[in-house]
Scaffold this motif. Structure first.
Motif, PDB file in Angstrom:
ATOM      1  N   PRO A 179       0.808  -1.230   0.000  1.00 41.64           N
ATOM      2  CA  PRO A 179       0.000   0.000   0.000  1.00 41.64           C
ATOM      3  C   PRO A 179       0.835   1.272   0.000  1.00 41.64           C
ATOM      4  CG  PRO A 179      -0.906  -1.605   1.530  1.00 41.64           C
ATOM      5  CD  PRO A 179       0.409  -2.163   1.065  1.00 41.64           C
ATOM      6  N   SER A 180       2.037   1.187   0.576  1.00 45.71           N
ATOM      7  CA  SER A 180       2.917   2.364   0.601  1.00 45.71           C
ATOM      8  C   SER A 180       3.965   2.325  -0.494  1.00 45.71           C
ATOM      9  CB  SER A 180       3.630   2.443   1.963  1.00 45.71           C
ATOM     10  OG  SER A 180       4.410   1.281   2.186  1.00 45.71           O
ATOM     11  N   GLY A 181       3.887   1.323  -1.363  1.00 47.39           N
ATOM     12  CA  GLY A 181       4.878   1.164  -2.418  1.00 47.39           C
ATOM     13  C   GLY A 181       4.753   2.205  -3.513  1.00 47.39           C
ATOM     14  N   SER A 182       5.825   2.325  -4.270  1.00 44.17           N
ATOM     15  CA  SER A 182       5.856   3.311  -5.347  1.00 44.17           C
ATOM     16  C   SER A 182       6.145   2.603  -6.667  1.00 44.17           C
ATOM     17  CB  SER A 182       6.934   4.369  -5.073  1.00 44.17           C
ATOM     18  OG  SER A 182       7.038   5.269  -6.156  1.00 44.17           O
ATOM     19  N   GLN A 183       5.106   2.442  -7.492  1.00 45.77           N
ATOM     20  CA  GLN A 183       5.276   1.886  -8.830  1.00 45.77           C
ATOM     21  C   GLN A 183       4.157   2.405  -9.716  1.00 45.77           C
ATOM     22  OE1 GLN A 183       3.344  -0.587 -10.609  1.00 45.77           O
ATOM     23  NE2 GLN A 183       1.725  -0.664  -9.042  1.00 45.77           N
ATOM     24  N   SER A 184       4.483   2.627 -10.964  1.00 45.33           N
ATOM     25  CA  SER A 184       3.514   3.200 -11.903  1.00 45.33           C
ATOM     26  C   SER A 184       3.230   2.255 -13.067  1.00 45.33           C
ATOM     27  CB  SER A 184       4.037   4.542 -12.440  1.00 45.33           C
ATOM     28  OG  SER A 184       5.301   4.365 -13.080  1.00 45.33           O
ATOM     29  N   VAL A 185       3.606   0.979 -12.918  1.00 49.18           N
ATOM     30  CA  VAL A 185       3.426   0.037 -14.019  1.00 49.18           C
ATOM     31  C   VAL A 185       1.974  -0.396 -14.135  1.00 49.18           C
ATOM     32  CG1 VAL A 185       4.082  -2.225 -14.920  1.00 49.18           C
ATOM     33  CG2 VAL A 185       5.808  -0.757 -13.852  1.00 49.18           C
ATOM     34  N   PRO A 187      16.637 -30.444 -11.551  1.00 46.00           N
ATOM     35  CA  PRO A 187      16.542 -31.452 -10.511  1.00 46.00           C
ATOM     36  C   PRO A 187      16.118 -30.913  -9.162  1.00 46.00           C
ATOM     37  CG  PRO A 187      18.811 -30.825 -10.816  1.00 46.00           C
ATOM     38  CD  PRO A 187      18.024 -30.068 -11.847  1.00 46.00           C
ATOM     39  N   ALA A 188      16.440 -29.660  -8.857  1.00 50.24           N
ATOM     40  CA  ALA A 188      16.088 -29.165  -7.521  1.00 50.24           C
ATOM     41  C   ALA A 188      16.102 -27.647  -7.458  1.00 50.24           C
ATOM     42  CB  ALA A 188      17.022 -29.757  -6.476  1.00 50.24           C
ATOM     43  N   ILE A 189      15.435 -27.000  -8.410  1.00 52.35           N
ATOM     44  CA  ILE A 189      15.202 -25.563  -8.290  1.00 52.35           C
ATOM     45  C   ILE A 189      13.873 -25.386  -7.575  1.00 52.35           C
ATOM     46  CG2 ILE A 189      14.662 -23.438  -9.536  1.00 52.35           C
ATOM     47  CD1 ILE A 189      16.520 -24.329 -11.749  1.00 52.35           C
ATOM     48  N   ASN A 190      13.877 -24.657  -6.472  1.00 47.02           N
ATOM     49  CA  ASN A 190      12.644 -24.374  -5.737  1.00 47.02           C
ATOM     50  C   ASN A 190      12.655 -22.912  -5.314  1.00 47.02           C
ATOM     51  OD1 ASN A 190      11.274 -25.166  -2.497  1.00 47.02           O
ATOM     52  ND2 ASN A 190      10.148 -24.803  -4.381  1.00 47.02           N
ATOM     53  N   THR A 191      11.632 -22.193  -5.706  1.00 47.57           N
ATOM     54  CA  THR A 191      11.543 -20.774  -5.391  1.00 47.57           C
ATOM     55  C   THR A 191      10.146 -20.470  -4.866  1.00 47.57           C
ATOM     56  OG1 THR A 191      10.857 -20.230  -7.654  1.00 47.57           O
ATOM     57  CG2 THR A 191      13.219 -20.162  -7.166  1.00 47.57           C
ATOM     58  N   ALA A 192      10.055 -19.439  -4.041  1.00 49.54           N
ATOM     59  CA  ALA A 192       8.756 -19.093  -3.462  1.00 49.54           C
ATOM     60  C   ALA A 192       8.726 -17.619  -3.095  1.00 49.54           C
ATOM     61  CB  ALA A 192       8.479 -19.938  -2.218  1.00 49.54           C
ATOM     62  N   ALA A 193       7.574 -16.997  -3.348  1.00 43.58           N
ATOM     63  CA  ALA A 193       7.344 -15.620  -2.917  1.00 43.58           C
ATOM     64  C   ALA A 193       5.910 -15.515  -2.433  1.00 43.58           C
ATOM     65  CB  ALA A 193       7.588 -14.638  -4.057  1.00 43.58           C
ATOM     66  N   ARG A 194       5.726 -14.912  -1.269  1.00 44.36           N
ATOM     67  CA  ARG A 194       4.398 -14.695  -0.698  1.00 44.36           C
ATOM     68  C   ARG A 194       4.260 -13.206  -0.375  1.00 44.36           C
ATOM     69  NH1 ARG A 194       4.864 -19.441  -1.695  1.00 44.36           N
ATOM     70  NH2 ARG A 194       4.241 -21.261  -0.455  1.00 44.36           N
ATOM     71  N   PHE A 195       3.034 -12.699  -0.503  1.00 40.68           N
ATOM     72  CA  PHE A 195       2.807 -11.268  -0.290  1.00 40.68           C
ATOM     73  C   PHE A 195       1.399 -11.042   0.223  1.00 40.68           C
ATOM     74  CE2 PHE A 195       1.305  -7.199  -2.329  1.00 40.68           C
ATOM     75  CZ  PHE A 195       1.983  -6.339  -1.475  1.00 40.68           C
ATOM     76  N   ASP A 196       1.282 -10.189   1.231  1.00 39.79           N
ATOM     77  CA  ASP A 196      -0.023  -9.784   1.756  1.00 39.79           C
ATOM     78  C   ASP A 196      -0.317  -8.365   1.272  1.00 39.79           C
ATOM     79  OD1 ASP A 196      -2.299  -9.134   3.133  1.00 39.79           O
ATOM     80  OD2 ASP A 196      -1.543  -9.709   5.109  1.00 39.79           O
ATOM     81  N   PRO A 197      -1.237  -8.202   0.304  1.00 39.07           N
ATOM     82  CA  PRO A 197      -1.524  -6.865  -0.226  1.00 39.07           C
ATOM     83  C   PRO A 197      -2.078  -5.902   0.817  1.00 39.07           C
ATOM     84  CG  PRO A 197      -2.407  -8.580  -1.675  1.00 39.07           C
ATOM     85  CD  PRO A 197      -2.009  -9.252  -0.397  1.00 39.07           C
ATOM     86  N   ALA A 198      -2.661  -6.439   1.882  1.00 37.69           N
ATOM     87  CA  ALA A 198      -3.268  -5.568   2.895  1.00 37.69           C
ATOM     88  C   ALA A 198      -2.226  -4.897   3.778  1.00 37.69           C
ATOM     89  CB  ALA A 198      -4.240  -6.374   3.758  1.00 37.69           C
ATOM     90  N   THR A 199      -1.115  -5.569   4.017  1.00 36.36           N
ATOM     91  CA  THR A 199      -0.114  -5.050   4.949  1.00 36.36           C
ATOM     92  C   THR A 199       1.198  -4.652   4.283  1.00 36.36           C
ATOM     93  OG1 THR A 199       0.775  -7.261   5.375  1.00 36.36           O
ATOM     94  CG2 THR A 199      -1.066  -6.525   6.769  1.00 36.36           C
ATOM     95  N   GLY A 200       1.455  -5.182   3.084  1.00 37.97           N
ATOM     96  CA  GLY A 200       2.744  -4.942   2.454  1.00 37.97           C
ATOM     97  C   GLY A 200       3.831  -5.864   2.967  1.00 37.97           C
ATOM     98  N   ASP A 201       3.452  -6.906   3.724  1.00 39.88           N
ATOM     99  CA  ASP A 201       4.418  -7.871   4.230  1.00 39.88           C
ATOM    100  C   ASP A 201       4.633  -8.981   3.199  1.00 39.88           C
ATOM    101  OD1 ASP A 201       4.302  -6.354   6.514  1.00 39.88           O
ATOM    102  OD2 ASP A 201       3.046  -7.778   7.626  1.00 39.88           O
ATOM    103  N   GLY A 202       5.833  -9.536   3.181  1.00 36.50           N
ATOM    104  CA  GLY A 202       6.096 -10.600   2.225  1.00 36.50           C
ATOM    105  C   GLY A 202       7.367 -11.349   2.534  1.00 36.50           C
TER     106      GLY A 202
END
Length: 434
Positions: free
Chosen positions: A285-291, A338-353
């Motif tokens: 919510p406090s982020g700055s992006q215009s995309v 064989p073993a690439i594992n990636t993860a991203a989580r984000f809460d749009p309400a708080t800006g936590d991730g």
């Protein structure tokens, strides 16, 4: 006989209740405890570091975001040193960014979410099927509800000269993952159900090229990565190699070369932990992006697909769990052999991730990110539930066997008692007849 019938019915009911209780309890985390009882981020990171130290086998980059700010980040390696700017190939996590590449064209008015994908394709089209292809829309491809049945999965190629064209790959992907025929086609009624489709994102890659007039990699660089300040992110293999890649580890601790892909939008994004953390943070919510507009981001984070009664997908993002604020924890994971594992989580309400990029451990990134979701919300995320299915079914099986055996013993005793009473009754009747 009536008592035995009642026992049978009670046994069946008890087994059903046990099955339902275990299913609900697993999905709701009744037997799960958070990784820490503390709400402080520093106290979350401590057991995470312990878990990584005990289980990681290759390279790993970690970032924790709160209110749109990176508050902690670190990297570990079993080989050459890595840091927050090291480049990882992140597999299906790139679908989240590919979705942004589509949505900027939607905001430009060049693509409509509810329009058939065929409207934008001249170089290739879906093969004939028994279903109405007009229902295979841009939005449904983003949410995996377009009726495609490929379930791809790409394994990639050994060298760049082996890479197919987009059209060839969509017709028959020679690098299809094991068990997949590599053919992208409509195998079900569009919009009827959620069914994961890597082929759908390869189609979206082609849509982006056809509509933008640019290569997919150039469109993503000009419209997404550069405006967001993601200077170490690309879909261009050559560019990533020139920057220098973090070593790709296998589960045995050995290293092997990265693979080459046709299906860039589905499975071959290169990025750094710092850039991926930035991508997550700017959406706060406090982020700055215009995309992309906030309206578009809200639409992407809303439910567009369900499975087993749960909301599972938005437009290009997974919906992991309710965030307890009328929304969802969103993001994406990636896995490539064989073993690439990636993860991203984000809460749009708080800006936590949280962002975890790693090689060498098949599920470590997903496990850490899922722990973060439970720690933040008390809700089990969909991938954590999927990982718990095997133990859940075992618990159900063991419980049902025990209930069945108890019912069997009770029923046998009732039958035996009934036979004894019948015998005594017959004996008494025989004696009274003289």
């Amino acid at each position: 006989m009536t008592r035995i019938l009642i026992t049978v019915l009670a046994t069946v009911l008890a087994m059903a209740l046990w099955t339902g209780t275990v299913f609900i309890g697993t999905s709701q985390g009744w037997w799960k405890t958070p990784i820490t009882d503390s709400a402080a981020s520093k106290d979350f990171v401590v057991p995470v570091r312990d878990k990584i130290a005990a289980e990681h086998r290759g390279n790993l980059g970690f970032a924790l975001i709160e209110k749109g700010k990176v508050i902690d980040q670190f990297s570990v390696s079993s080989g050459e040193p890595v840091d927050e700017n090291s480049i990882y190939q992140v597999a299906s996590l790139g679908k989240w960014l590919t979705a942004w590449g589509v949505m900027v064209l939607v905001e430009d008015g060049l693509v409509e979410l509810n329009a058939p994908v065929s409207k934008y394709l001249t170089r290739w089209n879906l093969p004939d099927s028994d279903f109405d292809h007009s229902g295979v829309t841009i939005g449904r491809l983003l949410s995996h509800t377009g009726g495609l049945d490929d379930r791809l999965g790409y394994d990639g190629f050994d060298t760049p000269k082996d890479v197919q064209t987009l059209e060839e790959s969509l017709t028959h992907a020679e690098d299809a993952s094991p068990g997949k025929n590599g053919i992208v086609k409509v195998g079900g009624e569009p919009g009827a159900e959620w069914k994961y489709s890597g082929g759908g994102y390869t189609m979206l890659q082609l849509v982006i090229e056809e509509v933008s007039g640019l290569s997919f990699a150039d469109h993503m660089k000009q419209r997404i990565f550069e405006p967001l300040g993601m200077t170490r992110t690309t879909f261009d293999h050559d560019e990533a190699i020139a920057w220098g890649l973090a070593e790709n580890f296998t589960t045995t601790g050995k290293t092997e070369p990265f693979r080459w892909y046709t299906a860039l939008g589905a499975t071959s994004l290169f990025t750094s932990p710092a850039d991926m953390a930035r991508f997550v943070a700017v959406q706060s919510p406090s982020g700055s992006q215009s995309v992309l507009s906030q309206e578009t981001l809200t639409a992407m984070a809303s439910s567009h697909a369900t499975s087993m009664g749960a909301d599972v997908w938005g437009l290009g993002v997974m919906l992991y769990a309710p965030n307890n604020q009328d929304g969802f924890i969103i993001g994406h994971d990636g896995n490539n052999e064989p073993a690439i594992n990636t993860a991203a989580r984000f809460d749009p309400a708080t800006g936590d991730g949280i962002v975890v990029l790693e090689t060498g451990s098949p599920l470590l990134a997903t496990e850490i990110a899922s722990e973060w979701v439970f720690w933040k919300t008390g809700n089990v995320d969909n991938l954590a539930f999927a990982m718990a299915l095997e133990s859940m079914f075992l618990r159900i099986l063991v419980g049902c066997v025990i209930i069945f055996l108890i019912g069997l013993v009770i029923g046998w005793r009732q039958w035996r008692s009934s036979r004894i009473r019948t015998g005594l009754s017959n004996k008494a009747s025989g004696e009274s007849s003289f």
